[in-house]
Enzyme design. Structure first.
Site, PDB file in Angstrom:
ATOM      1  N   CYS A  41      -9.645  12.028  -9.771  1.00 26.63           N
ATOM      2  CA  CYS A  41     -10.342  12.238  -8.508  1.00 26.63           C
ATOM      3  C   CYS A  41      -9.300  12.337  -7.398  1.00 26.63           C
ATOM      4  CB  CYS A  41     -11.264  11.037  -8.285  1.00 26.63           C
ATOM      5  SG  CYS A  41     -11.805  10.730  -6.632  1.00 26.63           S
TER       6      CYS A  41
ATOM      7  N   ARG B 219       0.486  10.466  13.482  1.00 23.67           N
ATOM      8  CA  ARG B 219       1.542   9.739  12.770  1.00 23.67           C
ATOM      9  C   ARG B 219       2.316   8.954  13.808  1.00 23.67           C
ATOM     10  NH1 ARG B 219       4.846  11.676   8.418  1.00 23.67           N
ATOM     11  NH2 ARG B 219       5.566   9.561   8.670  1.00 23.67           N
TER      12      ARG B 219
ATOM     13  N   LYS C 217       0.822  -1.212   0.000  1.00 19.89           N
ATOM     14  CA  LYS C 217       0.000   0.000   0.000  1.00 19.89           C
ATOM     15  C   LYS C 217       0.860   1.269   0.000  1.00 19.89           C
ATOM     16  CE  LYS C 217      -1.001  -0.027   5.016  1.00 19.89           C
ATOM     17  NZ  LYS C 217      -0.540   1.267   5.488  1.00 19.89           N
ATOM     18  N   ASP C 218       2.166   1.135   0.267  1.00 17.55           N
ATOM     19  CA  ASP C 218       3.066   2.292   0.211  1.00 17.55           C
ATOM     20  C   ASP C 218       3.603   2.556  -1.193  1.00 17.55           C
ATOM     21  OD1 ASP C 218       2.805   2.690   2.926  1.00 17.55           O
ATOM     22  OD2 ASP C 218       4.621   1.589   3.447  1.00 17.55           O
TER      23      ASP C 218
ATOM     24  N   ARG D 264      -8.476   7.962   3.919  1.00 15.95           N
ATOM     25  CA  ARG D 264      -9.392   6.880   3.552  1.00 15.95           C
ATOM     26  C   ARG D 264     -10.136   6.369   4.782  1.00 15.95           C
ATOM     27  NH1 ARG D 264      -9.104   1.830   4.836  1.00 15.95           N
ATOM     28  NH2 ARG D 264      -6.962   2.037   5.571  1.00 15.95           N
ATOM     29  N   ARG D 265      -9.392   6.135   5.870  1.00 18.56           N
ATOM     30  CA  ARG D 265     -10.055   5.680   7.096  1.00 18.56           C
ATOM     31  C   ARG D 265     -10.968   6.764   7.647  1.00 18.56           C
ATOM     32  NH1 ARG D 265      -4.458   3.188   9.040  1.00 18.56           N
ATOM     33  NH2 ARG D 265      -4.721   1.040   8.342  1.00 18.56           N
TER      34      ARG D 265
ATOM     35  N   ARG E  11       1.255   5.167  18.365  1.00 22.52           N
ATOM     36  CA  ARG E  11      -0.185   5.304  18.115  1.00 22.52           C
ATOM     37  C   ARG E  11      -1.014   4.661  19.224  1.00 22.52           C
ATOM     38  NH1 ARG E  11      -1.125   5.376  11.636  1.00 22.52           N
ATOM     39  NH2 ARG E  11       0.875   6.254  11.068  1.00 22.52           N
TER      40      ARG E  11
END
Length: 322
Positions: free
Chosen positions: A247, A154, A84-85, A132-133, A160
């Site tokens: 988009c 971050r 995903k990176d 997105r989240r 986190r």
């Protein structure tokens, strides 16, 4: 005897605990396949040292550039990335030789007092660095008749989860795969169904990358490749690439395999884009035969993206939070 057999293969990896863990798993597999020692070469990327939000410093590619530069300079033989990176455009001089079998693609909630998402109180403060989240969590909360506050964060997993442990936040959302890979999956208080929040394209999957000219290494690494993972992730990333072109809203996507008994016969691709507050989502899916080639997987993703753009996805400009 081949003199190269004693020479270690150099695996480039980010320095984070998660990156080192997933690279270590790949290193063990490559040792078993090649019979050669594999040494981890730690590389610091701009994304690791900058404290700015990802959207401000250039998005996902900030974790990848330094690893790719080390490959091109010959400082490492191959590199492991979280898929995903990876930016969707692939450099001509590099090749993704393997996408090993995917881990859990879902997002995980780590909340105070063992709470699930549905049990969080109205107004709960939830930490995430992902637009997105953010978009989908607001929509999920709204579907439950609740309002949440999302807080941009971050940092590594410890940082986190620390926001929850010290009472600063009610919960944080992380990739389940990352927690599992560092042996902390049991800290998740809820695994969020993909019916409520679609993951990032490629979430839970790894990319093993090397020089396109290193045919021997490509062949060896290819033994780690999982064709179903590759087909699914290729379709998801094709969707992302087509939506990125038209988009700027945050994109979630997941391709999953549908089986009839033991026989996998179809792939369902789901995609979502939405406004950051989750008030408007464009969410569509398509189902078809499992792609048997790269081109078929790409076509599946592009077709769904075209449908989403036609349904108004292009109008959902995901305003970049500063």
């Amino acid at each position: 005897m081949n003199p190269r057999l004693d020479q270690p293969l150099r695996l480039g990896t980010r320095r984070s605990k998660l990156a080192m863990s997933q690279s270590g798993h790949v290193a063990e597999a490559v040792r078993a396949i090649t019979g050669r020692p594999v040494e981890l070469v730690e590389i610091t990327t701009y994304g690791d040292v900058s404290r700015e939000s990802l959207s401000q410093i250039g998005g996902t590619g900030v974790f990848v550039t330094a690893l790719r530069e080390a490959l091109v300079r010959g400082e490492v033989d191959f590199a492991v990335h979280s898929l995903k990176d990876l930016p969707t455009a692939q450099p001509d001089d590099l090749v993704i030789a393997a996408m090993p079998q995917r881990e859990d693609a879902r997002d995980a909630l780590v909340a105070r007092d063992g709470l699930t998402f549905e049990q969080l109180p109205d107004g709960a403060r939830i930490g995430t660095g992902s637009p997105r989240r953010t978009s989908q969590l607001h929509a999920y909360a709204r579907s439950l008749g609740k309002v949440i506050e999302t807080v941009a964060i971050r940092g590594n997993v410890d940082t986190r989860i620390g926001f929850v442990r010290n009472g600063e936040l009610d919960a944080v959302v992380l990739a389940a795969a990352g927690l599992n890979r560092i042996g902390r999956g049991d800290e998740a208080t809820d695994l969020i169904s993909v019916d409520n929040v679609l993951p990032a394209p490629g979430q839970g999957a790894l990319a093993v990358e090397c020089l396109a000219s290193d045919t021997d290494l490509i062949a060896a690494l290819g033994e780690l490749d999982d064709p179903y993972t590759r087909a699914a992730v290729t379709a998801e990333r094709a969707l992302l690439a087509a939506l990125e072109a038209g988009c700027s809203a945050p994109v979630g996507a997941l391709a999953d395999l549908l089986a009839d008994g033991q026989i996998v016969n179809e792939m369902r691709l789901r995609g979502v884009v939405g406004t950051l507050d989750g008030s408007t989502l464009v969410q569509l899916s398509t189902t078809g035969p499992v792609p048997s080639s790269y081109d078929e997987a790409m076509a599946l993703g592009r077709e769904l993206a075209d449908e989403m753009l036609a349904k108004g996805a292009a109008g959902l400009m995901g305003e970049r939070s500063l």
